[in-house]
Design an enzyme around this catalytic site. Structure first.
Site, PDB file in Angstrom:
ATOM      1  CE1 TYR A 109      39.871  46.231  42.748  1.00 12.49           C
ATOM      2  CE2 TYR A 109      42.011  47.318  42.567  1.00 12.49           C
ATOM      3  CZ  TYR A 109      41.245  46.174  42.485  1.00 12.49           C
ATOM      4  OH  TYR A 109      41.823  44.988  42.160  1.00 12.49           O
ATOM      5  CD  GLU A 197      39.783  42.613  43.631  1.00 11.95           C
ATOM      6  OE1 GLU A 197      38.888  41.766  43.824  1.00 11.95           O
ATOM      7  OE2 GLU A 197      40.083  43.017  42.501  1.00 11.95           O
TER       8      GLU A 197
END
Ligand code: GDP
Ligand code: MN
Length: 391
Positions: A109, A197
């Site tokens: 992530y 992101e």
């Protein structure tokens, strides 16, 4: 302002982030054509909507044949895709991103956000990606790495390396991660983003780091100097009431209750919504007319609130500092007459020119309900609602 995954990938790739090869499709035929063009024997068909959680909702599908690509595209296009991140209506799918499938060895992530406490861009990363950051923060908070960036220095090489090491990367992946971190930071800073992101950032079966998904949001207040970003706006993905209000310089947030709120200032709007709830009601929206509201703006605010068929009462709550109560009052009276209002309207004015404002309301001869305080206004709005019909 949000943009689509394929747009974020195109931007990040320009800054040096490796992304899978892909192509855009607006029809099932085009989807198959794109897949053929990409070659290979595996493709991922990805619904382009302004929300994540598509994988779990069937909006991301790994296909092994051109037939499967066509079928999946047929199913997805025109659909309202409901994911964990959308409301019950979902978001409409009118374009697909067709990608050459990648073999995943590990999912990480990576996020860039604005940390308001330190007033700096913050990197959030985890060695365990592929699930939503909110879930990750709950299930595995210890895996989260955070790092803030000094704006005067930028992202330092040693910081990027340190972060790469802390995620368990080794060998050539360290250098790849440093490149990706720097690219994302530059894209964030140079384009006035508010969020970048990459989830998941993967390590492929060949040991390469690749951005398998990408999300970017931008500061709407900076769009005037980022025309190329402003051009990426997709109004179809927005709440039509919110975008129409935005066109008139009004900030509108649609909610699910029946009390339409016309208020100045976000703080007063939130306080008013709390008071409405306390009085046993539910706000239908949150409409901020801002400072210096002219009568015309107030009329537009009424028209915007009335586009919601669920509204049964309108509450006008103004604390005029920059605003003028007499202008707002004129706007209310004008709106009432122009729109031919039949709904009850509660008006509470305070601040600059309040006497004049209240006089205009009083002398209008219209059945406007006046209130003195916020609590009084909320209670009167709740009381003015028509009785609910028995189901
Ligand atoms: P999101 O659910 O909206 O965040 O959409 P993503 O783009 O993140 O895709 C969801 C999931 O689909 C990813 O976490 C991957 O596990 C999977 N996925 C996406 N692309 C590929 C691919 O090329 N190969 C494989 N094997 N899985 C993929
Ligand atoms: Mn994702």
């Amino acid at each position: 302002m949000d943009i689509h995954e394929h747009q974020a990938k195109e931007i990040l790739a320009r800054f040096g982030v490796p992304v899978p090869r892909g192509g855009l499709a607006w029809s099932p035929e085009q989807a198959a054509y794109r897949a053929r063009e990409l070659g290979g024997d595996g493709w991922v068909v990805k619904a382009q909507i302004h929300a994540g959680g598509r994988g779990a909702a069937g909006g991301v599908k790994l296909c092994r044949s051109l037939h499967d690509v066509t079928d999946t595209a047929t199913r997805l296009l025109g659909q309202q895709l409901v994911t964990k991140q959308t409301d019950a209506q979902g978001k409409s799918v009118s374009r697909l991103w067709i990608e050459a499938a990648t073999e995943i060895a590990r999912e990480l992530y990576l996020g860039f956000v604005l940390d308001r406490k330190t007033e700096r861009i913050m990197i959030v990363a985890s060695a365990h990606g592929g699930i939503e950051i909110e879930d990750l923060a709950e299930s595995d908070p210890d895996s989260l790495r955070r790092m803030t960036i000094d704006p005067a220095v930028g992202l330092a090489e040693y910081q990027a390396r340190e972060l790469a090491f802390s995620l368990g990367l080794a060998g050539p992946q360290i250098g790849q991660m440093v490149t990706i971190l720097k690219a994302c930071y530059r894209a964030y800073r140079d384009l006035d983003a508010t969020m970048v992101e990459i989830n998941p950032l993967i390590i492929t079966a060949h040991g390469e780091l690749v951005a398998l998904d990408a999300k970017m949001s931008f500061d709407t207040n900076a769009l005037f100097r980022r025309p190329e970003i402003a051009g990426l706006r997709d109004r179809e993905q927005e709440d039509p009431r919110e975008s129409a209000a935005g066109d008139h310089g009004l900030a509108y947030v649609g909610l699910t209750g029946d009390i339409g709120c016309i208020i100045n200032g976000a703080g007063l709007a939130m306080a008013s919504m709390d008071m409405i709830k306390l009085a046993g009601g539910e706000p239908a929206n949150f409409l901020d007319i801002g400072g210096g509201a002219s009568p015309e703006r107030v009329v537009r605010a009424f028209r915007t609130v009335l586009t919601d068929p669920g509204v049964s009462v309108i509450l006008v709550n103004i604390f005029a500092g920059i605003n003028r109560c007499d202008w707002v009052a004129e706007g209310v009276v004008q709106a009432y007459r122009e729109v031919g209002l039949t709904l009850p309207v509660v008006v509470r004015l305070a601040g600059t020119n309040v006497e004049e404002g209240n006089r205009i309301i009083r002398e209008s001869g219209l059945p406007l309900i006046t209130a003195d305080t916020l609590a009084d206004a909320a209670a009167k709005a709740v009381a003015a609602r028509p009785p609910r019909l028995a189901a």
